[in-house]
Design a protein around this motif. Structure first.
Motif, short mmCIF file in Angstrom:
data_model
loop_
_atom_site.label_atom_id
_atom_site.label_comp_id
_atom_site.label_asym_id
_atom_site.label_seq_id
_atom_site.Cartn_x
_atom_site.Cartn_y
_atom_site.Cartn_z
N HIS A 27 0.83 -1.21 0.00
CA HIS A 27 0.00 0.00 0.00
C HIS A 27 0.87 1.27 0.00
O HIS A 27 0.54 2.24 -0.69
N SER A 30 2.17 1.67 -3.46
CA SER A 30 1.08 2.14 -4.32
C SER A 30 0.86 3.64 -4.14
O SER A 30 0.74 4.39 -5.12
N TRP A 31 0.85 4.09 -2.91
CA TRP A 31 0.67 5.52 -2.64
C TRP A 31 1.87 6.32 -3.14
O TRP A 31 1.72 7.42 -3.69
N SER A 32 3.05 5.76 -2.98
CA SER A 32 4.25 6.43 -3.47
C SER A 32 4.20 6.59 -4.98
O SER A 32 4.53 7.66 -5.52
N ARG A 34 1.50 6.70 -6.82
CA ARG A 34 0.45 7.69 -7.13
C ARG A 34 0.96 9.12 -6.92
O ARG A 34 0.67 10.01 -7.71
#
Length: 96
Positions: A27, A30-32, A34
């Motif tokens: 997660h 994934s945020w990185s 984005r």
């Protein structure tokens, strides 16, 4: 008693902690990704806005120059017209 339960649950705790870490890493990655994508989009939009602003300034300068030329042409025409009227008035007075 609690120490025994804690020791017995050790392998289970480690497995759960490892899965939680993997889940958290996925997660966070994934945020990185984005965030990096959003930053790239922002840089691209900023560059586009700069190009648009530059084009707008060039067009404004061109239009200001054109307005100046038109204003000078109108003033020149008005001066020529006034001169022609004065000459006509002087000529009429001489004839009369």
């Amino acid at each position: 008693m609690l120490k025994v339960v804690w020791r017995v649950a050790g392998p289970l705790r480690r497995a759960i902690a490892a899965r939680f870490d993997q889940h958290l890493d996925r997660h966070l990655q994934s945020w990185s990704d984005r965030i990096e994508h959003a930053q790239a989009d922002q840089r691209h939009a900023s560059a586009e806005m700069q190009l648009v602003a530059d084009a707008l300034v060039r067009e404004l300068v061109r239009l200001q120059s054109q307005v100046q030329r038109l204003q000078e042409a109108v003033e020149s025409t008005l001066v020529d017209r006034d001169d022609a009227r004065r000459e006509a008035t002087i000529t009429r007075r001489r004839v009369a």
